[in-house]
Enzyme design. Structure first.
Site, PDB file in Angstrom:
ATOM      1  N   VAL A   1      19.750 -50.957   7.578  1.00 52.07           N
ATOM      2  CA  VAL A   1      20.204 -50.935   5.813  1.00 52.07           C
ATOM      3  C   VAL A   1      19.050 -51.161   5.066  1.00 52.07           C
ATOM      4  O   VAL A   1      18.246 -50.284   4.176  1.00 52.07           O
ATOM      5  CB  VAL A   1      20.995 -51.769   5.499  1.00 52.07           C
ATOM      6  CG1 VAL A   1      21.727 -51.199   3.773  1.00 52.07           C
ATOM      7  CG2 VAL A   1      22.558 -51.868   6.421  1.00 52.07           C
TER       8      VAL A   1
ATOM      9  N   ASP B   1      30.024  -1.475  -5.023  1.00 54.39           N
ATOM     10  CA  ASP B   1      31.180  -0.787  -4.235  1.00 54.39           C
ATOM     11  C   ASP B   1      32.167  -1.048  -3.702  1.00 54.39           C
ATOM     12  O   ASP B   1      32.426  -1.648  -2.989  1.00 54.39           O
ATOM     13  CB  ASP B   1      30.202   0.480  -3.716  1.00 54.39           C
ATOM     14  CG  ASP B   1      29.216  -0.246  -2.666  1.00 54.39           C
ATOM     15  OD1 ASP B   1      29.870  -1.037  -2.114  1.00 54.39           O
ATOM     16  OD2 ASP B   1      28.173   0.204  -2.722  1.00 54.39           O
TER      17      ASP B   1
ATOM     18  N   LYS C   1      31.526   5.220  -4.057  1.00 53.36           N
ATOM     19  CA  LYS C   1      30.870   5.747  -2.308  1.00 53.36           C
ATOM     20  C   LYS C   1      31.989   5.535  -1.767  1.00 53.36           C
ATOM     21  O   LYS C   1      32.312   4.381  -0.905  1.00 53.36           O
ATOM     22  CB  LYS C   1      30.103   4.577  -2.363  1.00 53.36           C
ATOM     23  CG  LYS C   1      28.859   5.019  -3.282  1.00 53.36           C
ATOM     24  CD  LYS C   1      27.816   4.943  -1.544  1.00 53.36           C
ATOM     25  CE  LYS C   1      26.172   5.376  -1.864  1.00 53.36           C
ATOM     26  NZ  LYS C   1      25.019   4.660  -1.564  1.00 53.36           N
TER      27      LYS C   1
ATOM     28  N   MET D   1      28.421   3.766  10.363  1.00 62.29           N
ATOM     29  CA  MET D   1      29.465   4.907  10.238  1.00 62.29           C
ATOM     30  C   MET D   1      29.900   6.136  11.212  1.00 62.29           C
ATOM     31  O   MET D   1      29.352   7.132  10.708  1.00 62.29           O
ATOM     32  CB  MET D   1      28.245   5.782   8.824  1.00 62.29           C
ATOM     33  CG  MET D   1      27.998   4.799   8.087  1.00 62.29           C
ATOM     34  SD  MET D   1      26.134   5.160   6.626  1.00 62.29           S
ATOM     35  CE  MET D   1      24.587   4.988   7.754  1.00 62.29           C
TER      36      MET D   1
HETATM   37  N1  SAH Z   1      24.172  -1.731   4.637  1.00 66.09           N
HETATM   38  C1  SAH Z   1      25.802  -2.339   4.875  1.00 66.09           C
HETATM   39  C2  SAH Z   1      25.742  -1.091   5.371  1.00 66.09           C
HETATM   40  C3  SAH Z   1      25.734   0.591   5.039  1.00 66.09           C
HETATM   41  S1  SAH Z   1      26.583   1.772   5.552  1.00 66.09           S
HETATM   42  C4  SAH Z   1      25.192  -3.294   5.812  1.00 66.09           C
HETATM   43  O1  SAH Z   1      23.922  -3.960   6.507  1.00 66.09           O
HETATM   44  O2  SAH Z   1      26.202  -3.650   6.607  1.00 66.09           O
HETATM   45  C5  SAH Z   1      28.560   1.387   5.522  1.00 66.09           C
HETATM   46  C6  SAH Z   1      29.070   0.588   7.400  1.00 66.09           C
HETATM   47  O3  SAH Z   1      27.933  -0.356   7.692  1.00 66.09           O
HETATM   48  C7  SAH Z   1      30.437   1.338   7.862  1.00 66.09           C
HETATM   49  O4  SAH Z   1      29.821   2.775   7.778  1.00 66.09           O
HETATM   50  C8  SAH Z   1      30.219   0.826   8.802  1.00 66.09           C
HETATM   51  O5  SAH Z   1      30.023   1.366   9.629  1.00 66.09           O
HETATM   52  C9  SAH Z   1      29.547  -0.495   8.337  1.00 66.09           C
HETATM   53  N2  SAH Z   1      30.200  -2.022   8.121  1.00 66.09           N
HETATM   54  C10 SAH Z   1      30.121  -2.319   6.799  1.00 66.09           C
HETATM   55  N3  SAH Z   1      30.827  -3.224   6.825  1.00 66.09           N
HETATM   56  C11 SAH Z   1      31.511  -3.400   7.780  1.00 66.09           C
HETATM   57  C12 SAH Z   1      32.160  -4.424   8.245  1.00 66.09           C
HETATM   58  N4  SAH Z   1      33.263  -5.242   7.201  1.00 66.09           N
HETATM   59  N5  SAH Z   1      32.828  -4.216   9.386  1.00 66.09           N
HETATM   60  C13 SAH Z   1      32.644  -3.354  10.269  1.00 66.09           C
HETATM   61  N6  SAH Z   1      31.627  -2.065   9.570  1.00 66.09           N
HETATM   62  C14 SAH Z   1      31.124  -2.312   8.585  1.00 66.09           C
END
Ligand code: SAH
Length: 466
Positions: free
Chosen positions: A29, A254, A276, A389
């Site tokens: 302490v 978005d 988007k 994506m």
């Molecule tokens: N800036 C984002 C990516 C945007 S592109 C990042 O850094 O994560 C969008 C893609 O991100 C989606 O098509 C998917 O492939 C991926 N994505 C984003 N959030 C997701 C999630 N919660 N689970 C799985 N894939 C995810």
């Protein structure tokens, strides 16, 4: 009617540089108290037959004195402040009585009855010090509160305070009247100037501050925060992201940003959905860029929330280009990218000593019915591939990887709605995955991970799996 004092203690900040202070007792302490006293520059004498090795070390380091003896009244002579932290109530009581007789302020650790002053719990952002005290009623509660405040006050506030201290005279010269000057400081402390200081770019901050002083209009110009909101779970936001979001007058978000995160904005903040969804852009990118600029020029503080990290497939670069051209201040806050979030929550390490020494983030979207990549560059079996994506392009991805030499047995995982409650992991091989996806019908957003590390999922996952 007379009402008695409503404050049991008055918090004050003692200037202890070079002041003779005595601490009786050198156990755990005592050591804790000594640490504080030495940091505050006290000229410390510890009276105790034994002391902890840490305390002995600190005393040596800071030029304090260890007087190896039992306590005697004369130990208080010439001192300005007395602290007792011995294990013996009786000794503590004597120290207290002697101190009172000599009109010295005294603190007996963990014994409020024997204290003329007490130590608050502190949050140290030197030169900013925040003290929390329960007036001795519940030290645990005070410490709990301190932990909350710790999380709330950025670690770099001390640096910010020192910067403001250095700029004080300069600002005073430019804005002599007190009211406008206070307004200037209020705005500056919540501007990118402050953020720059906190991230260590003090020169740039000073330059910007000088500009603000020269150009009064700039005070009424807004700014833009391009914030990575992480992959979905709101807990994956950074402190900085949460702080800037709280400050925004307008929030643009978005589909990838979880509603819980948008809710974290101020109640009175305007919220704008800029959509988007694949093939159904609610607002074309150029219009989003323009909207950001317009709002900032109207003097608004604009938070642009992006899923994941703004600079990973986020078109973050494009959004700030226009702002930079119009000299609107902005800052980019990194976020946890979906690849990283999905990997951790699904128990798939992206790299691994034995299985993968590199990782590649790949855009997997379909364009004119094909996924446009240099497929022959994906042959390394020690590289993990993360496709963003890629849901629609998945059959093409599996096919092309095999056509360019990857084994049909190569493990692949698709993580649906990663990090959210609804997360689901589908697993297969390059040969079987297309069929699995057709059967399970996962919905966006999904992320695809290819490579041997996917095999580790079984051992490391703590989430359910289909
Ligand atoms: N800036 C984002 C990516 C945007 S592109 C990042 O850094 O994560 C969008 C893609 O991100 C989606 O098509 C998917 O492939 C991926 N994505 C984003 N959030 C997701 C999630 N919660 N689970 C799985 N894939 C995810």
């Amino acid at each position: 009617p007379f009402s008695g004092p409503s404050m049991q203690y008055l918090p004050v900040c003692l200037q202890l540089q070079g002041t003779p202070v005595v601490l009786v007792g050198g156990g755990t302490v005592g050591t804790r108290k000594a640490r504080l006293l030495l940091r505050a520059g006290a000229n410390l004498t510890v009276v105790s037959p034994q002391i902890s090795p840490e305390l002995e070390g600190s005393l040596a380091q800071h030029g304090g004195i260890w007087q190896q003896s039992e306590y005697a009244e004369t130990d208080l002579h010439g001192k300005k402040l007395v602290i007792a932290a011995t294990p013996s109530r009786e000794v503590n009581q004597r120290v207290h009585d002697d101190a009172i007789a000599l009109s010295l302020p005294v603190n007996v650790v963990d014994d409020p009855e024997l204290c003329t002053f007490i130590f608050p719990a502190i949050i140290d952002r030197d030169p900013i010090i925040i003290a929390v005290s329960s007036s001795g009623q519940s030290p645990v509660l005070a410490r709990l509160l301190r932990r909350k405040i710790e999380a709330l006050v950025p670690a770099a506030y001390g640096r910010l305070a020192r910067f403001a201290g250095r700029m004080r005279t300069l600002v005073k010269e430019h804005i002599p009247e007190e009211g406008p000057r206070r307004l200037f400081w209020e705005q500056t402390m919540e501007s990118t100037v402050a953020e720059q200081v906190m991230s260590g770019r003090e020169q740039a901050a000073e330059q910007q501050l000088r500009e603000r002083l020269r150009d009064a209009d700039s005070l009424y110009r807004g700014e833009v925060y391009l914030i990575g909101a992480g992959p979905g779970d709101p807990d994956l936001m950074t402190f900085k992201a949460a702080r800037l979001l709280q400050r925004a007058d307008v929030v643009l978000y978005d589909r990838l940003v979880a509603p819980k995160i948008v809710e974290m904005a101020r109640k009175d903040a305007e919220r704008v959905y800029v959509g988007k969804r694949r093939a159904e852009h609610a607002l074309p990118q150029v219009e989003i860029n323009q909207l950001l600029l317009d709002l900032a020029l109207q003097g608004k503080r604009v938070a642009r929330l992006k899923g994941g990290d703004p600079f990973v497939f986020g078109r973050g670069g494009e959004e700030i280009e226009l702002l930079a051209r119009h000299k609107v201040s902005f800052q980019v806050v990194p976020g946890i990218t979906a690849g990283s979030g999905a990997a951790c929550y699904a128990g798939i390490p992206l790299t691994h000593r034995d299985h993968a020494q590199s990782v590649r983030f790949v855009a997997g979207y379909l364009k004119n019915d094909s996924v446009d990549q240099n497929w022959s560059s994906f042959q390394s079996t020690t590289e993990t591939l993360v496709f963003y994506m890629g849901l629609l392009g998945l059959p093409m991805i599996c096919e092309q990887l095999q056509a360019h030499g990857r084994s049909p047995e190569t493990p692949i995982a698709l993580v649906e709605r990663a990090t959210l409650m609804e997360q689901r992991v589908l697993r297969g091989t390059l040969a079987t995955m297309t069929e699995i996806v057709r059967r399970e019908k996962p919905t966006a957003p999904t992320l695809i991970i290819v490579g041997d590390v996917v095999r580790l999922h079984e051992d490391l996952a703590w989430f359910g799996e289909a």
